[in-house]
Design a protein around this motif. Structure first.
Motif, PDB file in Angstrom:
ATOM      1  N   THR A  24       0.793  -1.255   0.037  1.00 56.71           N
ATOM      2  CA  THR A  24      -0.060  -0.027  -0.008  1.00 56.71           C
ATOM      3  C   THR A  24       0.771   1.149  -0.032  1.00 56.71           C
ATOM      4  O   THR A  24       1.708   1.270   1.114  1.00 56.71           O
ATOM      5  CB  THR A  24      -1.088   0.143   1.404  1.00 56.71           C
ATOM      6  N   GLY A  26       1.222   5.128   0.734  1.00 52.96           N
ATOM      7  CA  GLY A  26       0.560   6.135   1.469  1.00 52.96           C
ATOM      8  C   GLY A  26       0.976   7.355   0.783  1.00 52.96           C
ATOM      9  O   GLY A  26       2.098   7.617   0.472  1.00 52.96           O
ATOM     10  N   SER A  76      -3.350   4.638  -0.040  1.00 54.16           N
ATOM     11  CA  SER A  76      -4.188   5.109   0.886  1.00 54.16           C
ATOM     12  C   SER A  76      -3.587   6.715   1.099  1.00 54.16           C
ATOM     13  O   SER A  76      -2.614   7.029   0.726  1.00 54.16           O
ATOM     14  CB  SER A  76      -3.799   4.718   2.525  1.00 54.16           C
ATOM     15  N   ASN A 192      -1.755   2.080   8.794  1.00 61.39           N
ATOM     16  CA  ASN A 192      -2.544   0.738   8.530  1.00 61.39           C
ATOM     17  C   ASN A 192      -2.584   0.467   6.706  1.00 61.39           C
ATOM     18  O   ASN A 192      -3.291   1.431   6.150  1.00 61.39           O
ATOM     19  CB  ASN A 192      -4.036   0.718   9.098  1.00 61.39           C
ATOM     20  N   PRO A 193      -2.071  -0.715   6.411  1.00 60.59           N
ATOM     21  CA  PRO A 193      -2.149  -0.712   5.014  1.00 60.59           C
ATOM     22  C   PRO A 193      -3.232  -1.557   4.483  1.00 60.59           C
ATOM     23  O   PRO A 193      -3.736  -1.878   3.346  1.00 60.59           O
ATOM     24  CB  PRO A 193      -0.843  -1.884   4.646  1.00 60.59           C
ATOM     25  N   ALA A 198      -7.693   1.898   5.942  1.00 62.12           N
ATOM     26  CA  ALA A 198      -6.417   2.381   5.768  1.00 62.12           C
ATOM     27  C   ALA A 198      -6.608   3.999   5.344  1.00 62.12           C
ATOM     28  O   ALA A 198      -7.489   4.339   4.512  1.00 62.12           O
ATOM     29  CB  ALA A 198      -5.448   1.883   4.580  1.00 62.12           C
ATOM     30  N   HIS A 200      -3.671   7.580   5.089  1.00 64.65           N
ATOM     31  CA  HIS A 200      -2.345   8.314   5.367  1.00 64.65           C
ATOM     32  C   HIS A 200      -2.311   9.246   6.188  1.00 64.65           C
ATOM     33  O   HIS A 200      -2.919  10.341   6.207  1.00 64.65           O
ATOM     34  CB  HIS A 200      -1.884   8.600   4.197  1.00 64.65           C
ATOM     35  N   GLY A 322       0.894  -0.703  11.700  1.00 65.98           N
ATOM     36  CA  GLY A 322      -0.452  -1.016  11.410  1.00 65.98           C
ATOM     37  C   GLY A 322      -1.215  -1.561  12.570  1.00 65.98           C
ATOM     38  O   GLY A 322      -1.010  -1.103  13.624  1.00 65.98           O
TER      39      GLY A 322
END
Length: 447
Positions: A24, A26, A76, A192-193, A198, A200, A322
């Motif tokens: 993921t 961010g 995110s 959190n991915p 999720a 950023h 996360g």
């Protein structure tokens, strides 16, 4: 790596459902803010499509070169309630459309961050975003949303809790799939991915790569080799397995970071199940010694699992973050579904389990006739567990219109299917109507 370790990892991937669940990216949108929403949305689109233009390609390259499945490539962004607050728009659907368009152009699986942080009260734009959610969730494909309604430091915003019960109910009336893309948090984390929660955080770097690994099947297979051993051996086995899984996640994150020219953030070592046979957190708990998940002892077994996973991961990687632990989504876990169907697992037991797992009441189908106030009360209970225990908790419940207890709903893909579960029929409406703020617990004052 030693030859035997390489062979072991190959076996984990081919036979035990080991994968990297997501990489993921961010992306901060703070430099996209403008009072003209058209200008802001154009800046958002350009920044996302520029920063993440190679994300999917790099993910595929790593998969091919190293033979490591990377199931999802995601993005995110900064909570949109912060970005859109400068505009005078009546709702923020335009921003969601921009996110959806960018995600589709890039070919990512989901984009998260249509979010608001309202743990202590509403700021400009928070309520606009929240009230945009039913339309956004129904009329976009890839946009995921979250709302943080409480924290250990601030307490629980009961006005927001009441509002989210109504929003979840309204969203379910538009589409039974809408609420699969919405999470209500207490103590939401900024790195959190995993979707749908999720986003950023504003304390993060401009861009960052976070990795979410997963390996319930690997842990279950490891425990099969220590049948009858003491709980100390069980914990050590889980810890050593989590170490190996996290190492693989760190490798993928480092490679993606180097190739994309984006800093590496964290590895989230959560055990995230899938509907696939042998990829179940519930089956890990049963391997520990429970006849069926949900029976007495389930919470203790889950506490051991969650703690051992964290200990193994932290040994393997300096940047673990996360949520990191064990997820217990009902629809995504074949063993959890079996537990519900057998009568050993109910919502009350799931709530108890959330005190010691990574998140909370996740992917739980409930009757469509469930009152909004009852949904709000479920959110309040989970937020209280998170607030008091200084941990992240979440609610992703799915009222299914036209269905009642015992019926089944199909979501498809990684979301699986779920039996509709019974909720308590006694009303919580008078409590929810009070509104206000549940004060932070005394142990929140640590300065």
């Amino acid at each position: 790596m030693e030859t035997e370790k390489i062979k072991e990892t190959i076996h984990m991937i081919s036979d035990e459902n080991l994968d990297v669940r997501t990489i993921t990216m961010g992306i901060s949108l703070l430099d996209c803010i403008d009072s003209d929403s058209d200008v802001a949305c154009e800046r958002i689109y350009q920044k996302i499509t520029t920063k993440a233009k190679n994300l999917v390609e790099v993910g595929h390259q790593i998969e091919v070169e190293y033979g490591i499945p990377i199931i999802n490539k995601r993005i995110s962004v900064t909570p949109i309630s912060i970005i859109a607050a400068a505009s005078n728009d009546k709702d923020y659907f335009k921003y969601a459309q921009t996110l959806d368009k960018a995600a589709k152009v890039l070919g990512v699986n989901f984009i998260g961050g249509f979010s608001a942080l309202v743990q202590k009260g509403y700021q400009t734009g928070d309520l606009k975003l929240i009230r945009s959610l039913p339309q956004v969730l129904a009329e976009t494909e890839l946009v995921c949303a979250s709302v943080n309604v409480g924290s250990t430091r601030s307490g629980i915003n009961m006005d927001a809790v009441a509002e989210m019960g109504k929003i979840i109910k309204q969203s379910s009336e538009r589409s039974f799939m809408s609420n699969t893309k919405l999470v209500v948090f207490c103590n939401a984390v900024e790195d959190n991915p995993f979707m749908a929660g999720a986003f950023h955080g504003v304390g993060e770097r401009d861009t960052v790569i976070n990795v979410g690994v997963s390996g319930p099947g690997v842990v279950k297979h490891a425990l099969e080799k220590v049948k009858g051993s003491t709980m100390d051996v069980v914990a050590e086995t889980i810890k050593q397995t989590a170490f190996k899984v996290t190492r693989m996640g760190q490798l993928v994150g480092t490679l993606a970071s180097e190739r994309l020219g984006v800093p590496f953030g964290i590895v989230d070592l959560s055990l995230a199940p899938t509907p696939a046979v042998g990829d179940s957190v519930a089956q890990i708990l049963e391997e520990i010694g429970l006849e069926k998940v949900g029976t007495h002892g389930t919470t203790a077994a889950l506490a051991l699992l969650n703690d051992a996973v964290k200990k193994g991961g932290i040994m393997a990687c300096s940047h673990v973050g996360g949520l990191s632990g064990a997820f217990i989504p009902v629809s995504e876990d074949a063993g959890m579904i079996d537990g519900v169907n057998s009568g050993s697992l109910n919502i009350e037991k799931l709530e108890a389990m959330t005190a010691v797992c990574s998140v909370g009441l996740d992917m739980i189908a409930i009757p469509g006739k469930t009152p909004a106030e009852t949904i709000s009360a479920m959110i309040a209970d989970e937020a209280a567990i998170g607030m008091i225990n200084n941990k992240t908790t979440a609610v992703r419940v799915l009222p299914i219109q036209g269905k009642d207890v015992g019926e089944t709903v199909e979501f498809g893909g990684l979301l699986g299917h779920a039996p509709v579960m019974a909720v308590n029929n006694a009303s919580s409406a008078a409590m929810i109507k009070r509104g206000g703020l549940i004060p932070a617990p005394i142990h929140s004052f640590k300065n």
